[in-house]
Design an enzyme around this catalytic site. Structure first.
Site, PDB file in Angstrom:
ATOM      1  N   CYS A 179       0.837  -1.203   0.000  1.00 57.12           N
ATOM      2  CA  CYS A 179       0.000   0.000   0.000  1.00 57.12           C
ATOM      3  C   CYS A 179       0.870   1.250   0.000  1.00 57.12           C
ATOM      4  O   CYS A 179       0.626   2.190  -0.757  1.00 57.12           O
ATOM      5  CB  CYS A 179      -0.925  -0.004   1.210  1.00 57.12           C
ATOM      6  SG  CYS A 179      -1.964   1.464   1.324  1.00 57.12           S
ATOM      7  N   CYS A 229      -5.695  -3.044   7.283  1.00 61.78           N
ATOM      8  CA  CYS A 229      -6.854  -2.144   7.245  1.00 61.78           C
ATOM      9  C   CYS A 229      -8.097  -2.793   6.646  1.00 61.78           C
ATOM     10  O   CYS A 229      -9.208  -2.538   7.100  1.00 61.78           O
ATOM     11  CB  CYS A 229      -6.506  -0.856   6.494  1.00 61.78           C
ATOM     12  SG  CYS A 229      -6.105  -1.073   4.747  1.00 61.78           S
TER      13      CYS A 229
END
Length: 388
Positions: free
Chosen positions: A105, A227
């Protein structure tokens, strides 16, 4: 009016760290623009709002930006995040590996997409709330010339930012929050255009600053899991993503003796002890490996996890790279929360990086990142492909 030190696009997740990052940079004379990256739909993964990308997080970021008097934008990168982070995460697990999506990410989103957006907005830098430090270091440019492979990307990725300066990535001063591990992929160009103002702070101090400034998220708790897997149930996420359950199979020892049944081999990782459900064992069993073709999980006692080192591919050099035949004494980490391990680093003939531990340690899981340090400085990092 004092002259601005430069324009900065600040990645504001809605958490306290990125909020204080924006405040500190503004206080230091930078012109700040807040940016929240929308990466996925929280409802689709049953997110309770305690990670990133929820509407509450966007509103928290917007509230801080309003309090600071800076613009705030929300950029939708959900399609890119799906293609470049979530889907590869699933595919790596299905291949028997243990990927690190946080690194991907950062690599694909914050320090690629966001940096590109910053350039489009005329910004000089991006900034994040990571606890790490970027510092200039005097550097003999001749020592990096050997890595020039003639490709267009060499100058952008490896060359020093100027004729006599190279950038170093260092651990954050708060050892309990240091995040240099997940930034080990950063190139010289990215380091030259990134600000990390929290590298010299403790978390407690950051919260104190947020309280003093009246930020709504001053006591907002940190996310602890990936997440898009907020409950830590990786198997459940993988099955929801694929829309089907994984086949159960055999748990075997190193000689092939069947000891039990697993719920899906994708759910297990090297070194795992919990969740094996093997009764009557004389000592605890740990996951030694996986045979995805046979849908088997291989287990054994802790002693069988012993490893002399590991090999990593797709290595990114933050420091000047080693040449063939050279070695370097370093400390390495094979996952984020691991204590550093003394090792000798070298390059194999195929370009992979080999770390030989000075003393045997638990085997590393393929798919995780291997990151090497000299002192507080990051040497580089790559993806583990095997332990030996």
């Amino acid at each position: 009016m004092a002259k601005s030190k430069g324009r900065v696009l600040v990645a504001m997740s809605g958490g306290v760290d990125s909020s204080v990052t924006a405040y500190l940079l503004q206080s230091q004379g930078y012109e700040c623009i807040g940016a929240t990256m929308k990466l996925y739909n929280n409802d689709a993964i049953n997110n309770d709002g305690h990670t990133c990308c929820s509407l509450d997080d966007v509103e928290d970021a917007r509230d801080v930006a309003f309090r600071l008097g800076i613009p705030h934008y929300v950029f939708d990168y959900s399609a890119e995040f799906e293609d470049e982070v979530m889907r590869p995460f699933v595919e790596e697990y299905e291949a028997g590996h243990t990927p690190n999506p946080c690194i991907e990410c950062n690599r694909r989103m914050k320090f690629s997409r966001l940096l590109q957006r910053a350039e489009e907005l005329g910004c000089d830098f991006i900034a994040t709330g990571h606890y790490a430090r970027i510092e200039r270091a005097a550097q003999d440019v001749s020592s990096v010339a050997s890595v020039d492979d003639g490709s267009d990307s060499w100058a952008r990725d490896y060359a020093p930012a100027s004729d006599d300066v190279r950038f170093e990535l260092r651990r954050g001063l708060d050892a309990t929050k240091d995040q240099s591990y997940v930034l080990s992929f950063m190139t010289q160009n990215q380091l030259a255009h990134t600000l990390l103002p929290l590298g010299g702070f403790t978390k407690a101090h950051v919260r104190e600053i947020a309280e003093q400034q009246g930020f709504i998220n001053a006591q907002k708790h940190d996310s602890q899991d990936i997440c898009f897997v907020p409950d830590g149930d990786y198997l459940g996420f993988l099955e929801r993503y694929r829309g089907s359950s994984y086949e159960p199979g055999e748990i075997v020892d190193a000689q092939g003796k069947v000891l039990g049944q697993h719920k899906g081999a994708v759910a297990y990782t090297i070194g795992q002890r919990k969740g094996l459900c093997i009764g009557g064992a004389p000592e605890p069993y740990f996951v030694l490996g996986k045979n995805m073709a046979a849908n088997q999980v291989v287990v054994g006692p802790r002693a069988e996890l012993s490893s002399q080192g590991c090999v990593a591919m797709n290595w990114n050099w933050v420091m000047p790279p080693l040449s063939a035949g050279e070695t370097m004494n370093v400390q390495v980490k094979a996952h984020y929360r691991q204590s550093p391990i003394p090792a000798e680093l070298s390059i194999d003939a195929d370009g992979s990086v080999r770390a030989v531990y000075l003393e045997p340690r638990q085997a590393a899981a393929p798919g995780q990142a291997l990151v090497a340090y000299v002192g507080d400085s990051v040497v580089g990092g790559g993806t583990i492909v095997e332990a030996f």
